[in-house]
Scaffold this motif. Structure first.
Motif, short mmCIF file in Angstrom:
data_model
loop_
_atom_site.label_atom_id
_atom_site.label_comp_id
_atom_site.label_asym_id
_atom_site.label_seq_id
_atom_site.Cartn_x
_atom_site.Cartn_y
_atom_site.Cartn_z
N ARG A 50 -48.11 -13.82 -9.10
CA ARG A 50 -46.56 -13.66 -9.03
C ARG A 50 -46.37 -12.93 -7.86
O ARG A 50 -47.03 -12.25 -7.33
N ASP A 51 -44.90 -13.46 -7.60
CA ASP A 51 -44.50 -12.91 -6.37
C ASP A 51 -43.91 -11.40 -6.62
O ASP A 51 -42.42 -11.41 -7.01
N ARG A 52 -44.60 -10.72 -6.82
CA ARG A 52 -44.03 -9.29 -7.26
C ARG A 52 -44.84 -8.30 -6.12
O ARG A 52 -45.58 -7.41 -6.58
N PRO A 53 -44.28 -8.14 -4.84
CA PRO A 53 -44.96 -7.22 -4.02
C PRO A 53 -44.88 -5.78 -4.48
O PRO A 53 -45.82 -4.85 -3.91
N ASP A 54 -44.00 -5.34 -5.23
CA ASP A 54 -43.91 -4.02 -5.52
C ASP A 54 -44.88 -3.67 -6.73
O ASP A 54 -44.76 -2.36 -7.11
N ASP A 55 -45.68 -4.49 -7.38
CA ASP A 55 -46.31 -4.48 -8.50
C ASP A 55 -47.24 -3.40 -8.03
O ASP A 55 -47.83 -3.16 -7.05
N PRO A 56 -47.65 -2.43 -9.12
CA PRO A 56 -48.66 -1.20 -8.76
C PRO A 56 -49.99 -1.68 -8.32
O PRO A 56 -50.33 -1.10 -7.60
N SER A 57 -50.31 -2.85 -8.70
CA SER A 57 -51.73 -3.35 -8.31
C SER A 57 -51.88 -3.65 -6.87
O SER A 57 -53.11 -3.41 -6.42
N VAL A 58 -50.86 -3.93 -6.27
CA VAL A 58 -50.82 -4.27 -4.84
C VAL A 58 -51.33 -2.92 -4.18
O VAL A 58 -52.12 -2.84 -3.42
N ALA A 59 -50.36 -1.70 -4.55
CA ALA A 59 -51.08 -0.52 -3.76
C ALA A 59 -52.15 -0.19 -4.19
O ALA A 59 -52.90 0.40 -3.21
N ASP A 60 -52.85 -0.33 -5.25
CA ASP A 60 -54.04 -0.01 -5.53
C ASP A 60 -55.04 -0.64 -4.78
O ASP A 60 -56.08 -0.26 -4.25
N PHE A 61 -54.70 -2.14 -4.50
CA PHE A 61 -55.66 -3.04 -3.92
C PHE A 61 -55.66 -2.47 -2.47
O PHE A 61 -56.76 -2.49 -1.70
N LEU A 62 -54.38 -2.14 -1.94
CA LEU A 62 -54.62 -1.57 -0.45
C LEU A 62 -55.31 -0.46 -0.23
O LEU A 62 -55.85 -0.18 0.64
N ARG A 63 -55.25 0.41 -1.28
CA ARG A 63 -55.92 1.79 -1.04
C ARG A 63 -57.54 1.40 -1.17
O ARG A 63 -58.41 2.07 -0.31
N GLN A 64 -58.03 0.47 -2.23
CA GLN A 64 -59.20 0.08 -2.30
C GLN A 64 -59.83 -0.50 -1.08
O GLN A 64 -60.90 -0.29 -0.62
N ALA A 65 -58.96 -1.28 -0.30
CA ALA A 65 -59.27 -2.17 0.59
C ALA A 65 -59.74 -1.46 1.81
O ALA A 65 -60.54 -1.64 2.70
N LYS A 66 -58.90 -0.35 2.03
CA LYS A 66 -58.93 0.85 3.05
C LYS A 66 -60.24 1.57 2.82
O LYS A 66 -60.91 1.70 3.84
N ARG A 67 -60.31 1.91 1.43
CA ARG A 67 -61.53 2.81 1.51
C ARG A 67 -62.83 2.08 1.73
O ARG A 67 -63.76 2.54 1.84
N GLU A 68 -62.69 0.77 1.06
CA GLU A 68 -64.20 -0.17 1.53
C GLU A 68 -64.05 -0.74 2.61
O GLU A 68 -65.12 -1.69 3.06
N GLY A 69 -63.11 -0.65 3.48
CA GLY A 69 -63.23 -1.36 4.66
C GLY A 69 -62.98 -2.84 4.83
O GLY A 69 -63.46 -3.48 5.76
N ILE A 70 -62.44 -3.26 3.94
CA ILE A 70 -61.96 -4.64 3.78
C ILE A 70 -60.77 -5.22 4.60
O ILE A 70 -59.56 -4.40 4.16
N ALA A 71 -60.90 -5.93 5.65
CA ALA A 71 -60.10 -6.19 6.59
C ALA A 71 -58.95 -7.07 5.91
O ALA A 71 -59.46 -8.12 5.19
N LEU A 72 -57.75 -7.62 6.34
CA LEU A 72 -56.77 -8.24 5.75
C LEU A 72 -56.40 -9.33 6.47
O LEU A 72 -55.59 -10.21 6.40
N ASP A 73 -57.11 -9.49 7.72
CA ASP A 73 -56.87 -10.49 8.65
C ASP A 73 -57.32 -12.05 8.06
O ASP A 73 -56.74 -12.93 8.72
N ARG A 74 -58.01 -11.83 6.99
CA ARG A 74 -58.53 -13.20 6.31
C ARG A 74 -58.00 -13.66 4.98
O ARG A 74 -58.40 -14.05 4.25
N LEU A 75 -56.63 -12.82 4.87
CA LEU A 75 -55.97 -13.04 3.81
C LEU A 75 -54.97 -14.34 3.93
O LEU A 75 -54.28 -14.00 5.07
N TRP A 76 -54.83 -15.33 3.14
CA TRP A 76 -54.15 -16.39 3.41
C TRP A 76 -53.13 -16.65 2.45
O TRP A 76 -53.38 -16.32 1.31
#
Length: 146
Positions: free
Chosen positions: A38-64
């Motif tokens: 869904r096109d909901r960038p303010d969904d709380p799961s997005v912020a959770d994912f961003l925190r987890q990606a930072k914690r795990e060192g997942i770069a978002l340059d391969r996000l399409w």
């Protein structure tokens, strides 16, 4: 009897899908599409994912992100793993019409990678979405192993 519509697809409001790495200003939207479909960038799961990606060192340059005009269709993420392998993730597809652009996006995403860096890219499918996802990954050139 069939009649050809003289107006082009663009004049009817239909635009061909386009896809590529999500620009920084599109990342929240792409993550929402990846996680929820869904096109909901303010969904709380997005912020959770961003925190987890930072914690795990997942770069978002391969996000399409795949879009038709300004409307997002789906998103995919490629995460490099150990041993020159990678994991591909595809957002939920809203309908069968999303399969072709999603497959094109996945194929382009894989082709953009340096084979010296990533030799094998795999995907694990959600059992609830397995049929549509499997067909999409296969159309993108993936082979079913198990």
């Amino acid at each position: 009897m069939n009649a050809r519509n003289p107006r082009s697809d663009e004049s009817c409001g239909l635009q061909p899908p386009r896809f590529g790495p999500a620009a920084s200003h599109q990342r929240r939207r792409a993550i929402a599409m990846l996680l929820t479909g869904r096109d909901r960038p303010d969904d709380p799961s997005v912020a959770d994912f961003l925190r987890q990606a930072k914690r795990e060192g997942i770069a978002l340059d391969r996000l399409w992100l795949a879009q038709a005009g300004d409307r997002p269709i789906t998103a995919a993420l490629l995460v490099p793993c150990a041993g020159r392998t990678g994991a591909a993730f595809l957002g939920p597809l809203g309908n069968d019409a999303a399969q072709a652009p999603a497959a094109e996006m996945l194929a382009a995403m894989v082709q953009s990678e340096d084979p010296k860096q990533l030799r094998i890219i795999q995907a694990l499918l959600d059992p609830d979405r397995q049929q549509r996802e499997a067909a999409t990954f296969e159309a993108a050139g993936f082979q079913r192993l198990a």
